[in-house]
Design a protein around this motif. Sequence first.
Motif, PDB file in Angstrom:
ATOM      1  N   VAL A  37       2.290 -11.350  -5.881  1.00  0.00           N
ATOM      2  CA  VAL A  37       3.536 -10.745  -6.348  1.00  0.00           C
ATOM      3  C   VAL A  37       4.243 -11.647  -7.365  1.00  0.00           C
ATOM      4  O   VAL A  37       4.769 -11.174  -8.374  1.00  0.00           O
ATOM      5  N   GLY A  38       4.233 -12.948  -7.104  1.00  0.00           N
ATOM      6  CA  GLY A  38       4.927 -13.883  -7.996  1.00  0.00           C
ATOM      7  C   GLY A  38       6.439 -13.790  -7.799  1.00  0.00           C
ATOM      8  O   GLY A  38       6.959 -12.778  -7.324  1.00  0.00           O
ATOM      9  N   PHE A  77       4.631  -2.331  -4.964  1.00  0.00           N
ATOM     10  CA  PHE A  77       5.749  -2.070  -4.053  1.00  0.00           C
ATOM     11  C   PHE A  77       6.884  -3.085  -4.239  1.00  0.00           C
ATOM     12  O   PHE A  77       8.051  -2.725  -4.106  1.00  0.00           O
ATOM     13  N   ALA A  78       6.527  -4.344  -4.544  1.00  0.00           N
ATOM     14  CA  ALA A  78       7.585  -5.353  -4.722  1.00  0.00           C
ATOM     15  C   ALA A  78       8.464  -4.980  -5.922  1.00  0.00           C
ATOM     16  O   ALA A  78       9.698  -5.133  -5.880  1.00  0.00           O
ATOM     17  N   GLY A  79       7.835  -4.470  -6.974  1.00  0.00           N
ATOM     18  CA  GLY A  79       8.594  -4.043  -8.155  1.00  0.00           C
ATOM     19  C   GLY A  79       9.541  -2.901  -7.821  1.00  0.00           C
ATOM     20  O   GLY A  79      10.718  -2.907  -8.211  1.00  0.00           O
ATOM     21  N   PHE A  96      11.580  -8.207   1.929  1.00  0.00           N
ATOM     22  CA  PHE A  96      10.554  -7.231   1.581  1.00  0.00           C
ATOM     23  C   PHE A  96       9.155  -7.800   1.825  1.00  0.00           C
ATOM     24  O   PHE A  96       8.283  -7.111   2.355  1.00  0.00           O
ATOM     25  N   GLY A  97       8.966  -9.065   1.424  1.00  0.00           N
ATOM     26  CA  GLY A  97       7.655  -9.700   1.599  1.00  0.00           C
ATOM     27  C   GLY A  97       7.226  -9.685   3.057  1.00  0.00           C
ATOM     28  O   GLY A  97       6.079  -9.359   3.381  1.00  0.00           O
ATOM     29  N   PRO A 152       0.404   2.514 -10.510  1.00  0.00           N
ATOM     30  CA  PRO A 152       1.688   1.927 -10.117  1.00  0.00           C
ATOM     31  C   PRO A 152       2.882   2.761 -10.579  1.00  0.00           C
ATOM     32  O   PRO A 152       3.815   3.006  -9.798  1.00  0.00           O
ATOM     33  N   THR A 153       2.842   3.241 -11.832  1.00  0.00           N
ATOM     34  CA  THR A 153       3.961   4.043 -12.345  1.00  0.00           C
ATOM     35  C   THR A 153       4.074   5.345 -11.559  1.00  0.00           C
ATOM     36  O   THR A 153       5.182   5.787 -11.217  1.00  0.00           O
ATOM     37  N   MET A 154       2.907   5.918 -11.252  1.00  0.00           N
ATOM     38  CA  MET A 154       2.899   7.178 -10.503  1.00  0.00           C
ATOM     39  C   MET A 154       3.567   6.989  -9.139  1.00  0.00           C
ATOM     40  O   MET A 154       4.403   7.799  -8.733  1.00  0.00           O
TER      41      MET A 154
END
Lengths: 157, 431
Positions: free
Chosen positions: B162-163, B344-346, B358-359, B299-301
């Motif tokens: 995730v960073g 999901f993190a985004g 969240f993590g 991811p966008t979807m």
Amino acid sequence: MRSAFALFDTALRFAIGLSMAGIMLAICLQVVARGTIGALPWPEELSVILMIWGLLLAAAYVLNERGHVGITYFVERLGPKTGALLVAAMHLLIILFAAAVIYGSLDKLGSVARLRTGALGISRAVPNLAIPVACALYIVVSIRIILESFEQWRNPG
Amino acid sequence: MTILALAVTFVVLTVLGMPIAFVIGSACLVALLISGQSLTLLSHFMYIGVDSFVLVAVPMFVLTGEIMLKGRMTGALTDFADVIVGRIRGGMGHTNIAASVFFAGITGSASADTTALGSVLIPTMAEKGYSRAYATAVTIASSVIGPIIPPSLTFVIYAMAVGGVSVGELFLAGIIPGVLVAIALMVMNYRISLARNYEKRTERYSVGFVLTTVRRSLLVLVMPVLIVVGVLSGDFTATEAAAVASIYALVICMVVTRTLKFRELPDVFFSTAKTSSIMFLLLATSSVLSYILATQGVPTMIANSFQAVTDNKYVFLMLMNISLLMIGLVLDLFPAIIIFGPIFAGIAQSYGVDPVQFGVVFCVNLLIGLNTPPVGSGLFLGAAVGKVRLEDLIREVRPFILMEIVVLLILTYVPFLTTTLPRTVMGFFGG
């Protein structure tokens, strides 16, 4: 021939084990150096290269021992003959995948061969080479498992 | 079309028993061929997926666990757990769960917990009258505590994927959730033990035995503290902490307790490489899958579909929990983190969810999936270690999974439980 294989196997096991010991020592040396003579530039890079080589090669041993995570529940219910054929088919697909990776990596190796790593100053092909070499080992192991499966198919007892 | 081919290949090969790492790789190969992309991407993204210094922490934590195991320190931890909780009804079940809490401090991996503790505690529980399937269920249910309490391989890989989130903060954030899971499992174990009249330890241990046990366990239990303090104080990175911990384990087992011989070291190192290589290959091929999903706009979807349904943070969290529990049913832990973690993190960030909370919630969600069919690797490993039928194990583990879902919901809606400890301790270390 058998003794050559045994020698290769022993040397490979030793190299893999040594790579893990090397990582441990390199990183600890980095911690000590940072507190005394100042941070060294190479331990991080060396440990990543050792990890990539050591673990990708070790994955071949795990494949040989059928230790990779997989759902074998349904295969085990098929009976020894059908199960053996299915195992052979799955390893044939693994060979195809590994061959595709080796084929794909040729281009990349060519493009990175002249580039040098930041700290150790070695060719960038050295760490990248671990992937096709490991895939070649997966092919060898898969061939062995396919032959074993055919043997089991012929003599299910 | 590409995604459909990828999904069909994935499902078919998984059902046919191919190892998951190769299933993902083969599905990616099919997707690349259909979409007409270069095969160079296979080796390129496999390499990118593992070329990380943070990832070196994984074999080092595994090495630490291997040293402690071969150094026979597991016995000290199970004895310590028995001293504390063995006299409650269902004593050996509680001991199993408490041992997982202590064992979490040396391995950070659920499979190591199941193998090491299961091989000792399942037969012992069976001897004391527990059904073998129940003993195995307790073992695999409590094994998820390993990757929640620090040091956690799961959190290391999540932070890498995730960073922007610190491994040290995730380590701290996992302590309370890990203990909560243990308490929840103990409550269920107590309830079932009452109903089935399972044993409790009646004899009292001598003061001498208790003191020896405490002293031996403290040698082990100091290690996670060393790791967390080292990382938070800025003295070590997570990877360095892992390597230092392995040296500490070597000193304890070779010099202090003398339970590990020099001639055993080659086996320890080789075994470490083999264990780590399983997740390593998964990470390598998952990285290719992650790239393919990104180029196909997945991811966008996913983000759009969440935003179309709700703009409420709490509803989003509930939907995310349901989605991740479903993902956990069909995808193994590490591929799921690499593929869905960044997505999901985004989305969670856009809803204003705390990244550390969240993590933890994300990882606990997927960890529950380790013990759920059809792709629960914990279930299969447990069935093999406990020598029980999968159907019996699934039946026995259900109440424990229910308790874990209850804890998951608490963690989702009470952020305080995951954020307090990192904030307090980071404040102390000036972070």
